[in-house]
Scaffold this active site. Structure first.
Site, PDB file in Angstrom:
ATOM      1  N   LEU A   1      -0.468   7.815 -15.595  1.00  0.00           N
ATOM      2  CA  LEU A   1      -0.444   6.377 -15.868  1.00  0.00           C
ATOM      3  C   LEU A   1      -1.256   6.041 -17.117  1.00  0.00           C
ATOM      4  O   LEU A   1      -0.758   5.422 -18.050  1.00  0.00           O
ATOM      5  CB  LEU A   1      -0.969   5.612 -14.659  1.00  0.00           C
ATOM      6  CG  LEU A   1      -1.066   4.090 -14.773  1.00  0.00           C
ATOM      7  CD1 LEU A   1       0.310   3.483 -15.009  1.00  0.00           C
ATOM      8  CD2 LEU A   1      -1.709   3.487 -13.523  1.00  0.00           C
TER       9      LEU A   1
ATOM     10  N   GLU B   1      -9.572   5.359 -10.815  1.00  0.00           N
ATOM     11  CA  GLU B   1      -8.780   4.557  -9.868  1.00  0.00           C
ATOM     12  C   GLU B   1      -9.184   3.081  -9.910  1.00  0.00           C
ATOM     13  O   GLU B   1      -9.109   2.367  -8.918  1.00  0.00           O
ATOM     14  CB  GLU B   1      -8.889   5.074  -8.424  1.00  0.00           C
ATOM     15  CG  GLU B   1      -8.824   6.560  -8.225  1.00  0.00           C
ATOM     16  CD  GLU B   1      -7.663   7.244  -8.949  1.00  0.00           C
ATOM     17  OE1 GLU B   1      -6.848   6.577  -9.581  1.00  0.00           O
ATOM     18  OE2 GLU B   1      -7.600   8.470  -8.888  1.00  0.00           O
TER      19      GLU B   1
END
Length: 400
Positions: A135, A378
């Site tokens: 990502l 995260e």
């Protein structure tokens, strides 16, 4: 330990707590008797030894969250977080090597994959193939919707061509498959509908990785760039077979990843505190153990209190996930609290060790460096604070 624990095959692990508790007890012994003694080798070689990797595969750790019908353990979220928490008592590299498999990658398959994609990839990762999650990019981290990697249809219209670079990708240097987020539309509404997800074998022509990045801590776990240069993938590599859903899959997967990070930070904080308790009882000053000194006791007590709070949050958010609740805010809150708590605990542990805590020969110094990343990946603490506040304000307006 003579042999690793074997994950039992049960029809509904969420309902058979006795079986799971038996495995958790075996895993705890494995961590303390096998993994912790091997930490020096992991640090010296900057890798998890192959024999330990094979043991972890045999134990089923790479397929904890994979449904049983595809060769996994099918653990629910509560049990999955418990396993991560137990594993995180040892060096972070052990959890890192399988965390993407059982966390974000498996979650993305569950949330968005076609039945054919599940049948292809679930058995492979359950058997120990290593996954990574692509990502973040050089120009987009927290602003993940701003990614620049592109995927365009090939000339025949039955496949895709990917180009771009992904950055800070855990396990990229030795991964077998990557879930790559890419733009399939220059502009699309609603917001983020231009992002799609692709299942990309890491040995596909045009895929390459950079040298592993040198890091502050977490020896034995590796991150690097992934470069995609005219990478051709078939049409069925598009996750779910539908464009514009990649961002949704990624965000849902991050809920899982944030619980994993929170569980890991909580487990590592417990390890650090146990180390400080042992040192405080062994180290003497003014003729007695420093554990007798009240200001040392205050630091130990504060650490124990905060770890208990994080453990309670973990039990709550995972129970809610298993009940089918939307846990976006609570998963973010748990990750923020647990990662920040771990940072405070390891800082106190260095202080308890005193001058020795600053020396590389003592564990406290390593705990301090290893724990720092928990507050970043995260979702940084600051980005998650914004996300939590946004949802709080939206809820207030809806109920006003």
């Amino acid at each position: 330990m003579n042999a690793p624990a074997t994950l039992p095959s049960v029809s509904n692990p969420g309902m058979d707590e006795d079986v799971f508790e038996q495995f958790a007890e075996q895993l705890t012994r494995y961590v303390r008797e096998r993994l912790i003694p091997a930490e020096a080798q992991v640090i010296a070689e900057d890798r998890v030894p192959d024999d330990i990797l094979n043991e972890m595969r045999e134990m089923g750790l790479f397929g904890l969250s994979v449904p049983e019908e595809y060769g996994g353990a099918g653990l629910n979220m509560t049990q999955y977080a418990r396993v991560v928490n137990i594993m995180a008592y040892a060096a972070p590299a052990y959890r890192s090597i399988f965390s993407i498999n059982v966390g974000m990658f498996s979650s993305a398959l569950k949330n968005g994959a076609t039945e054919a994609q599940k049948a292809e990839w679930y058995p492979q990762i359950a058997a120990g193939k290593i996954a990574c999650f692509g990502l973040t990019e050089p120009g987009s981290g927290s602003d993940s919707a701003g990614l620049q990697t592109t995927a365009v249809p090939d000339a025949q219209g039955n496949g895709w061509i990917l180009n771009g670079t992904k950055r800070y990708i855990t396990n990229a240097p030795h991964a077998d498959v990557a879930l790559i987020m890419a733009r399939t539309d220059k502009q699309a509404l609603p917001k983020n509908a231009h992002v799609s997800a692709f299942l990309v074998p890491m040995n596909a022509p045009g895929v390459s990785t950079g040298s592993p990045d040198r890091k502050m801590g977490q020896s034995g776990s590796h991150i690097s760039d992934i470069m995609l240069d005219d990478v051709r993938v078939p049409g069925d590599a598009l996750l779910g077979g539908e464009t514009g859903k990649g961002f949704v899959f990624a965000m849902k997967s991050l809920d899982n990843g944030r619980i994993s990070v929170g569980a890991a930070a909580t487990g590592y904080a417990r390890r650090a505190l146990d180390s400080a308790l042992r040192y405080a009882n062994e180290r003497k000053a003014f003729g007695e153990p420093i554990a007798n000194f009240q200001l040392i006791q205050a630091m130990l007590a504060d650490s124990g209190i905060e770890i208990y709070a994080a453990e309670a949050m973990m039990r709550d958010v995972t129970a809610r996930a298993d009940a089918g609740e939307n846990i976006l805010v609570k998963a973010a809150a748990f990750k923020v609290f647990a990662s920040e708590m771990c940072g405070r605990v390891v800082d106190r542990v260095v202080q308890v060790y005193g001058g020795a805590g600053y020396l590389a020969e003592y564990d406290a110094e390593r705990f301090f460096r290893d724990a720092r990343i928990y507050r970043i990946y995260e979702g940084t603490t600051q980005i998650l604070q914004l996300q939590i506040a946004k949802h709080m304000l939206r809820e207030w307006k809806e109920n006003a």
